[in-house]
Scaffold this motif. Structure first.
Motif, PDB file in Angstrom:
ATOM      1  N   ILE A 162       0.969  -1.304   0.074  1.00  0.00           N
ATOM      2  CA  ILE A 162      -0.421   0.247  -0.116  1.00  0.00           C
ATOM      3  C   ILE A 162       0.627   1.094   0.301  1.00  0.00           C
ATOM      4  N   ALA A 163       1.636   1.156   0.133  1.00  0.00           N
ATOM      5  CA  ALA A 163       3.450   2.152   0.810  1.00  0.00           C
ATOM      6  C   ALA A 163       4.483   1.520   0.302  1.00  0.00           C
ATOM      7  N   LYS A 164       5.190   2.259  -0.429  1.00  0.00           N
ATOM      8  CA  LYS A 164       6.527   1.949  -0.288  1.00  0.00           C
ATOM      9  C   LYS A 164       7.581   3.101  -0.522  1.00  0.00           C
ATOM     10  N   VAL A 165       8.627   2.550   0.289  1.00  0.00           N
ATOM     11  CA  VAL A 165       9.359   4.018   0.290  1.00  0.00           C
ATOM     12  C   VAL A 165      10.679   3.027  -0.537  1.00  0.00           C
ATOM     13  N   GLU A 166      11.461   3.823  -1.586  1.00  0.00           N
ATOM     14  CA  GLU A 166      12.186   2.951  -2.296  1.00  0.00           C
ATOM     15  C   GLU A 166      13.381   3.057  -2.417  1.00  0.00           C
ATOM     16  N   LYS A 167      13.865   3.838  -1.737  1.00  0.00           N
ATOM     17  CA  LYS A 167      15.146   4.183  -1.274  1.00  0.00           C
ATOM     18  C   LYS A 167      15.230   4.979   0.241  1.00  0.00           C
ATOM     19  N   ALA A 168      14.594   3.424   1.395  1.00  0.00           N
ATOM     20  CA  ALA A 168      14.369   4.859   2.343  1.00  0.00           C
ATOM     21  C   ALA A 168      16.131   4.984   3.135  1.00  0.00           C
ATOM     22  N   HIS A 169      17.125   3.691   2.553  1.00  0.00           N
ATOM     23  CA  HIS A 169      18.180   4.970   3.112  1.00  0.00           C
ATOM     24  C   HIS A 169      19.751   4.453   2.114  1.00  0.00           C
ATOM     25  N   ASN A 170      20.280   4.111   2.290  1.00  0.00           N
ATOM     26  CA  ASN A 170      21.688   4.131   1.023  1.00  0.00           C
ATOM     27  C   ASN A 170      22.503   3.076   1.513  1.00  0.00           C
ATOM     28  N   ALA A 171      22.355   2.050   2.090  1.00  0.00           N
ATOM     29  CA  ALA A 171      22.179   0.433   1.965  1.00  0.00           C
ATOM     30  C   ALA A 171      21.704  -0.441   2.535  1.00  0.00           C
ATOM     31  N   ASP A 172      21.651  -1.470   2.562  1.00  0.00           N
ATOM     32  CA  ASP A 172      20.990  -2.378   2.821  1.00  0.00           C
ATOM     33  C   ASP A 172      19.907  -1.859   4.034  1.00  0.00           C
ATOM     34  N   LEU A 173      18.358  -2.308   4.488  1.00  0.00           N
ATOM     35  CA  LEU A 173      18.147  -2.531   5.905  1.00  0.00           C
ATOM     36  C   LEU A 173      17.867  -3.969   6.696  1.00  0.00           C
ATOM     37  N   HIS A 174      18.051  -3.644   7.812  1.00  0.00           N
ATOM     38  CA  HIS A 174      18.197  -4.701   9.163  1.00  0.00           C
ATOM     39  C   HIS A 174      17.075  -5.014   9.823  1.00  0.00           C
ATOM     40  N   CYS A 175      16.827  -3.868  10.128  1.00  0.00           N
ATOM     41  CA  CYS A 175      15.588  -3.578  11.243  1.00  0.00           C
ATOM     42  C   CYS A 175      14.418  -2.845  11.254  1.00  0.00           C
ATOM     43  N   VAL A 176      13.526  -2.749  11.351  1.00  0.00           N
ATOM     44  CA  VAL A 176      12.547  -1.858  11.395  1.00  0.00           C
ATOM     45  C   VAL A 176      12.069  -2.848  12.813  1.00  0.00           C
ATOM     46  N   ASP A 177      10.860  -0.769  13.191  1.00  0.00           N
ATOM     47  CA  ASP A 177      10.185  -1.450  15.098  1.00  0.00           C
ATOM     48  C   ASP A 177       8.735  -0.123  14.524  1.00  0.00           C
ATOM     49  N   TRP A 178       7.529  -0.348  14.828  1.00  0.00           N
ATOM     50  CA  TRP A 178       6.364   0.733  14.621  1.00  0.00           C
ATOM     51  C   TRP A 178       6.402   0.402  15.999  1.00  0.00           C
ATOM     52  N   ASN A 179       5.637   1.714  16.465  1.00  0.00           N
ATOM     53  CA  ASN A 179       6.100   2.570  17.660  1.00  0.00           C
ATOM     54  C   ASN A 179       5.022   2.093  17.616  1.00  0.00           C
ATOM     55  N   PRO A 180       4.345   1.577  19.773  1.00  0.00           N
ATOM     56  CA  PRO A 180       3.436   1.175  20.344  1.00  0.00           C
ATOM     57  C   PRO A 180       2.528   1.820  20.892  1.00  0.00           C
ATOM     58  N   ASN A 181       2.788   3.337  20.604  1.00  0.00           N
ATOM     59  CA  ASN A 181       2.687   4.632  22.071  1.00  0.00           C
ATOM     60  C   ASN A 181       2.392   5.680  20.244  1.00  0.00           C
ATOM     61  N   ASP A 182       2.492   5.908  18.837  1.00  0.00           N
ATOM     62  CA  ASP A 182       2.419   6.592  18.389  1.00  0.00           C
ATOM     63  C   ASP A 182       2.314   6.075  17.395  1.00  0.00           C
ATOM     64  N   LEU A 183       0.937   5.337  16.676  1.00  0.00           N
ATOM     65  CA  LEU A 183       1.207   4.395  15.551  1.00  0.00           C
ATOM     66  C   LEU A 183       1.560   5.301  14.268  1.00  0.00           C
ATOM     67  N   ASN A 184       1.972   5.918  14.310  1.00  0.00           N
ATOM     68  CA  ASN A 184       2.018   6.903  12.665  1.00  0.00           C
ATOM     69  C   ASN A 184       3.996   6.872  12.699  1.00  0.00           C
ATOM     70  N   LEU A 185       4.403   6.383  13.842  1.00  0.00           N
ATOM     71  CA  LEU A 185       5.631   6.541  13.572  1.00  0.00           C
ATOM     72  C   LEU A 185       6.820   4.941  13.198  1.00  0.00           C
ATOM     73  N   ILE A 186       7.546   4.822  12.680  1.00  0.00           N
ATOM     74  CA  ILE A 186       8.635   3.703  11.756  1.00  0.00           C
ATOM     75  C   ILE A 186      10.124   4.304  12.033  1.00  0.00           C
ATOM     76  N   LEU A 187      10.615   2.861  12.765  1.00  0.00           N
ATOM     77  CA  LEU A 187      12.474   3.400  12.327  1.00  0.00           C
ATOM     78  C   LEU A 187      12.235   2.458  11.754  1.00  0.00           C
ATOM     79  N   THR A 188      13.398   2.473  11.255  1.00  0.00           N
ATOM     80  CA  THR A 188      14.016   1.875  10.715  1.00  0.00           C
ATOM     81  C   THR A 188      15.925   1.660  10.651  1.00  0.00           C
ATOM     82  N   GLY A 189      16.655   0.682  10.696  1.00  0.00           N
ATOM     83  CA  GLY A 189      17.998   0.383  10.773  1.00  0.00           C
ATOM     84  C   GLY A 189      19.119   0.274   9.464  1.00  0.00           C
TER      85      GLY A 189
END
Length: 452
Positions: A276-303
């Motif tokens: 439903i949504a795709k960020v083609e270049k979320a980082h400048n290299a491979d992505l290893h991890c992701v987490d979705w905020n349980p207290n603010d559902l709009n926020l997503i972290l990527t490492g």
């Protein structure tokens, strides 16, 4: 061969950290592991007492093949806030095993345990990933404890989730809302299962456990009976290995994934198997991890392997690939392997990396530092430097939110298989400044009399 200057700086950093432990921490337990652990997860609280609680902890043991790989269930004594004696915190030995960590059960795992995820709807059930296409489901109460000796057959999983066409080694998540399991793998797919009906059947069949090695036992993670579960959906959209997946904390139908294609993808099972949504270049290299905020559902972290953590607002992501991060957190000097939001603070999260650091951040402090120049990245407010090689996993404790368990691959430096640490920073660090000043003010007369 490692750079000697870098090696020296790690030891120097660690020595300095050790000297500051009594100042920085309310409690710290250091446990030298026999074998490296790739995953650590808190389980349910087992017992509550006046000064400490007992809680379950799940660990993996990644052996060298002389004995089988295992899934370990341990009980941990968690000392309550401001109870630990200063001398206990200051005097620990890197080569010792903590008396606070006691192994209670060992399950022989068919292959290395790469990931462990607990099922919130049933405290006794965990999912594991190994080097195979399958997800293995274990009822840890039902499983017999096994001695990991050479030649021992693998324990029999209670369920096997099939659907991947290639190995699914790391990307694994369970849903807070429903007994759903999510996985990603080398086949570039995200696979979703429901084990709702199987949980009730496991409970009903509690007394019918077959002994290891009997008909229907696992061979390379496979069984010949009806314990195999087919997927509810297979989702295609990545162009390389899916490295991590995560559910929306308030929905069993919405989830996200990241991969070696540098993409962050949002999915909704109600909308079919396409992103439903795709960020083609979320980082400048491979992505290893992701987490979705349980207290603010709009926020997503990527490492990522680009050494950064990025924060995205899902409202700004579009199916056309448009999406810019709210903020880029730069504080690691090597690939970020794990990110996780605090279970109870909306803007606080942790990140672990191959540089051996576990950083704690507060996005609420970004942009609030005033005009003073700082040597530290915006938002970074605590650095746990107790590990001397890459920190492969960590987990906030939902029952005791500022207590964290972390594992690292620093076995060569500790004379063991790696390090497990359970720690809680002193609360003066994270509490509001006015609250801390008010508390210290109560002791002002005592402090003044001591110094006179």
């Amino acid at each position: 061969m490692k750079d000697r200057a870098a090696e020296h700086s790690v030891e120097e950093r660690y020595t300095q950290w050790k000297s500051l432990v009594p100042v920085l921490y309310d409690w710290l337990a250091n446990h030298n592991l026999v074998w490296p652990s790739l995953s650590c997860r808190w389980g349910p609280k087992v017992e509550q007492a006046t000064y400490k609680n007992r809680q379950r902890l799940y660990l993996s043991e990644q052996t060298d093949g002389t004995v089988p790989n295992t899934l370990v269930i341990a009980n941990v004594e968690i000392v309550k806030t401001r109870v630990a004696a200063a001398e206990h915190i200051a005097q620990f030995n890197e080569e010792s095993r903590s008396p606070f960590v006691k192994k209670s059960k060992t399950i022989i795992h068919p292959g290395e345990v790469n990931r462990i995820r607990e099922l919130l709807q049933n405290n006794n059930i965990v999912a594991t990933h190994t080097d195979s296409p399958d997800v293995l489901i274990w009822d840890v109460e039902r499983q017999p404890t096994r001695q990991p000796v050479l030649g021992a057959t693998a324990s029999r999983p209670d369920l096997i989730l099939t659907g991947h066409r290639d190995n699914a080694e790391f990307a694994l998540a369970t849903c807070p809302m429903e007994p759903f399991v999510l996985s990603g793998g080398k086949d570039k797919s995200v696979v979703l299962w429901s084990i709702h009906d199987h949980i009730s059947s496991l409970a009903a069949d509690q007394g019918a456990q077959k002994s290891p090695g009997s008909k229907g036992s696992a061979v390379n993670g496979k069984t010949a009976d009806d314990s195999v579960v087919q997927p509810r959906g297979i989702f295609q959209g990545h162009e390389d290995t899916v490295e991590d997946v995560q559910f929306n904390p308030s929905s069993a139908q919405e989830f996200c994934s990241v991969g070696d294609d540098s993409c962050l993808i949002l999915w909704d099972a109600r909308s079919g198997s396409s992103p439903i949504a795709k960020v083609e270049k979320a980082h400048n290299a491979d992505l290893h991890c992701v987490d979705w905020n349980p207290n603010d559902l709009n926020l997503i972290l990527t490492g990522s392997a680009d050494n950064t953590i990025r924060m995205y607002d899902r409202r700004s992501l579009a199916s056309g690939g448009v999406g810019s991060p709210i903020h880029i957190f730069e504080g690691h000097t090597a690939a970020v392997l794990c990110v996780q939001w605090s279970p109870d603070k909306a803007y606080v999260f942790g990140s672990a990396a191959e540089d051996g650091m576990l950083n704690i951040w507060d996005h609420g402090k970004v942009g609030n530092a005033g005009t003073e120049k700082s040597d530290y990245p915006p938002g970074l407010f605590f650095r746990h430097a107790g590990h001397r090689d890459k920190v492969v996993d960590f987990h906030w404790n939902a029952a005791d939110p500022w207590t964290i368990v972390s594992v690292s691959e620093d076995g060569e430096k500790t004379g063991g298989g790696g390090t497990l640490q359970i720690w809680r920073m002193i609360d003066l660090i994270y509490r509001p400044e006015e609250e801390v000043i008010a508390e210290l003010d109560r002791f002002k007369s005592h402090l003044l009399s001591c110094s006179s």
